[in-house]
Design a protein around this motif. Structure first.
Motif, PDB file in Angstrom:
ATOM      1  N   VAL A  27       0.826  -1.206   0.000  1.00  0.00           N
ATOM      2  CA  VAL A  27       0.000   0.000   0.000  1.00  0.00           C
ATOM      3  C   VAL A  27       0.861   1.256   0.000  1.00  0.00           C
ATOM      4  O   VAL A  27       0.599   2.193  -0.748  1.00  0.00           O
ATOM      5  N   GLY A  28       1.892   1.289   0.827  1.00  0.00           N
ATOM      6  CA  GLY A  28       2.734   2.490   0.855  1.00  0.00           C
ATOM      7  C   GLY A  28       3.785   2.454   1.934  1.00  0.00           C
ATOM      8  O   GLY A  28       4.969   2.266   1.669  1.00  0.00           O
ATOM      9  N   SER A  29       3.372   2.620   3.189  1.00  0.00           N
ATOM     10  CA  SER A  29       4.342   2.785   4.264  1.00  0.00           C
ATOM     11  C   SER A  29       4.978   1.460   4.666  1.00  0.00           C
ATOM     12  O   SER A  29       4.372   0.390   4.571  1.00  0.00           O
ATOM     13  N   MET A  30       6.222   1.572   5.129  1.00  0.00           N
ATOM     14  CA  MET A  30       6.994   0.435   5.611  1.00  0.00           C
ATOM     15  C   MET A  30       7.676   0.835   6.923  1.00  0.00           C
ATOM     16  O   MET A  30       7.899   2.009   7.180  1.00  0.00           O
ATOM     17  N   PRO A  31       8.045  -0.155   7.744  1.00  0.00           N
ATOM     18  CA  PRO A  31       8.697   0.166   9.016  1.00  0.00           C
ATOM     19  C   PRO A  31      10.167   0.517   8.831  1.00  0.00           C
ATOM     20  O   PRO A  31      10.780   0.180   7.816  1.00  0.00           O
ATOM     21  N   CYS A 321      -3.485  -2.272   4.699  1.00  0.00           N
ATOM     22  CA  CYS A 321      -3.072  -0.873   4.769  1.00  0.00           C
ATOM     23  C   CYS A 321      -1.549  -0.850   4.756  1.00  0.00           C
ATOM     24  O   CYS A 321      -0.902  -1.854   4.490  1.00  0.00           O
ATOM     25  N   GLY A 322      -0.966   0.308   5.034  1.00  0.00           N
ATOM     26  CA  GLY A 322       0.478   0.400   5.104  1.00  0.00           C
ATOM     27  C   GLY A 322       1.038  -0.462   6.225  1.00  0.00           C
ATOM     28  O   GLY A 322       0.356  -0.756   7.212  1.00  0.00           O
ATOM     29  N   LEU A 323       2.306  -0.838   6.085  1.00  0.00           N
ATOM     30  CA  LEU A 323       2.931  -1.781   7.010  1.00  0.00           C
ATOM     31  C   LEU A 323       3.847  -1.111   8.024  1.00  0.00           C
ATOM     32  O   LEU A 323       4.604  -1.796   8.726  1.00  0.00           O
ATOM     33  N   ALA A 324       3.781   0.202   8.155  1.00  0.00           N
ATOM     34  CA  ALA A 324       4.705   0.913   9.039  1.00  0.00           C
ATOM     35  C   ALA A 324       4.575   0.490  10.498  1.00  0.00           C
ATOM     36  O   ALA A 324       5.535   0.579  11.270  1.00  0.00           O
ATOM     37  N   GLY A 325       3.404   0.007  10.910  1.00  0.00           N
ATOM     38  CA  GLY A 325       3.204  -0.389  12.294  1.00  0.00           C
ATOM     39  C   GLY A 325       3.639  -1.807  12.609  1.00  0.00           C
ATOM     40  O   GLY A 325       3.523  -2.252  13.749  1.00  0.00           O
ATOM     41  N   SER A 326       4.151  -2.516  11.619  1.00  0.00           N
ATOM     42  CA  SER A 326       4.562  -3.904  11.829  1.00  0.00           C
ATOM     43  C   SER A 326       6.075  -3.980  12.037  1.00  0.00           C
ATOM     44  O   SER A 326       6.792  -2.986  11.913  1.00  0.00           O
TER      45      SER A 326
END
Length: 350
Positions: A27-31, A321-326
């Protein structure tokens, strides 16, 4: 590294689906904050639809809103305690947002040398941006119709320059523009609160919302445009009327009342970016059943009476959704898992 070979399926695919059959994407964001490692992960995991990742942990300017403010033409923004606010001139925050985006593009260019195929670039859509970006008085631009028009025009010009830059950097790429609109449903329902929190902004006329989106679709000059929303109540008919090639959504949030809208979109040829994988996770071992991940999509396809042969043509598999929280390990595994799940749709569509 992404393969430099252009597959026959990509060459033959209709212009609004250059990713071909059995595609998957993020989707977009990554950690994390490592730009090179993240870009490498994205292009190695996703052969048919890699994308420009966001790394919001780097701070203001790397987040979804901040990155997009750096694209605006003749509009500038700075960070305030309440969020991003319009400013009179390009200051430190604007320069930082632009610098981070250049770094991201430089890195993506390095890892996509010789690549031919679809390449997705995500920015914040005009209505989520209008709900988040403050005027000088602290109120959202959403509260001023004239400001919304100016913002859409500024974003359109910035996107023209961005897409031209992507085409120059990766000559074999077909840019796929993703407009992130998580606030779109709240905007349409008059649910965005004012600065005081005691009121909400009036919902704009749906024809105006649709028209702004259509204007941004036009900036892509015939390349595909996808609108993403991970919120409930995605306005599928409005998005289809605006001319988008695809709609990205959280599959788990669909309600039975939306099933017919999904069917109509599929029959019309609109690509469905189905978010079927949890966006937050810690253990890669949680991802062990690609076919099970897309079983709900296949069940809905059967219920709607849609042709199984169209399933892998229409559906693109994504996280919700974006994966920044993983965790970084989960994010990497999630992208690879989506790719395996998409192949299972092609291999076993019924």
């Amino acid at each position: 590294m992404v393969s430099t070979e252009s597959t026959e399926s990509t060459e033959r695919t209709a212009g609004n689906k250059p990713w071909g059959r059995a595609a998957a994407t993020g989707v977009g964001s990554m950690p994390g904050t490592d730009v090179r490692e993240t870009a490498k992960c994205v292009v190695e995991s996703l052969e048919t639809l890699p994308y420009l990742p966001e790394l919001p942990e780097r701070g203001p300017g790397a987040d979804m809103i901040g990155r997009t403010t750096g694209l605006l033409a003749e509009l500038y923004a700075r960070v305030e305690p309440s969020g991003w606010r319009i400013s009179d001139r390009p200051g430190r925050d604007t320069r930082r947002a632009r610098s981070l985006l250049r770094e991201d593009l430089d890195t993506l260019e390095e890892f996509t040398q010789g690549y031919r195929g679809a390449l997705k670039i995500a920015v914040t859509g005009p209505w989520t941006l209008a709900a988040a970006l403050e005027r000088r008085n602290g109120e959202a631009m959403l509260g001023d119709p004239g400001a919304c028009r100016d913002l859409t025009a500024s974003l359109a010009e910035g996107l023209r320059q961005l897409l031209a830059d992507v085409r120059r950097r990766v000559p074999g790429a077909v840019p796929v523009l993703q407009l992130d609109e998580p606030s779109l449903t709240r905007v349409l329902n008059g649910g965005v609160r004012t600065a005081s929190g005691y009121r909400t902004y009036r919902a704009p006329d749906r024809s105006i919302v649709e028209g702004a989106l259509r204007d941004l679709v036009a900036t892509a000059d015939g390349d595909p445009v996808v609108v993403h929303s991970c919120a409930p109540g995605v306005p599928f008919p409005l998005l289809r009327r605006s001319g988008v090639s695809g709609i990205s959504f959280d599959f788990a949030l669909l309600t039975e009342s939306e099933y017919d809208e999904i069917g109509e979109a599929a029959e019309e040829g609109t690509a469905l970016f189905a978010g079927v994988l949890p966006a937050v996770g810690t253990e890669p071992g949680e991802l062990s059943d690609p076919a099970g991940t897309v079983s709900g999509v296949k069940a809905l396809w059967r219920r709607l009476g849609l042709s199984p042969e169209l399933l892998a043509e229409i559906v693109v598999v994504t996280p919700s959704c974006g994966l920044a929280g993983s965790s970084p390990a989960y994010a990497r595994a999630a992208l690879a898992h989506c790719a395996r799940a998409s192949r299972s749709l092609a291999d076993n569509p019924e």
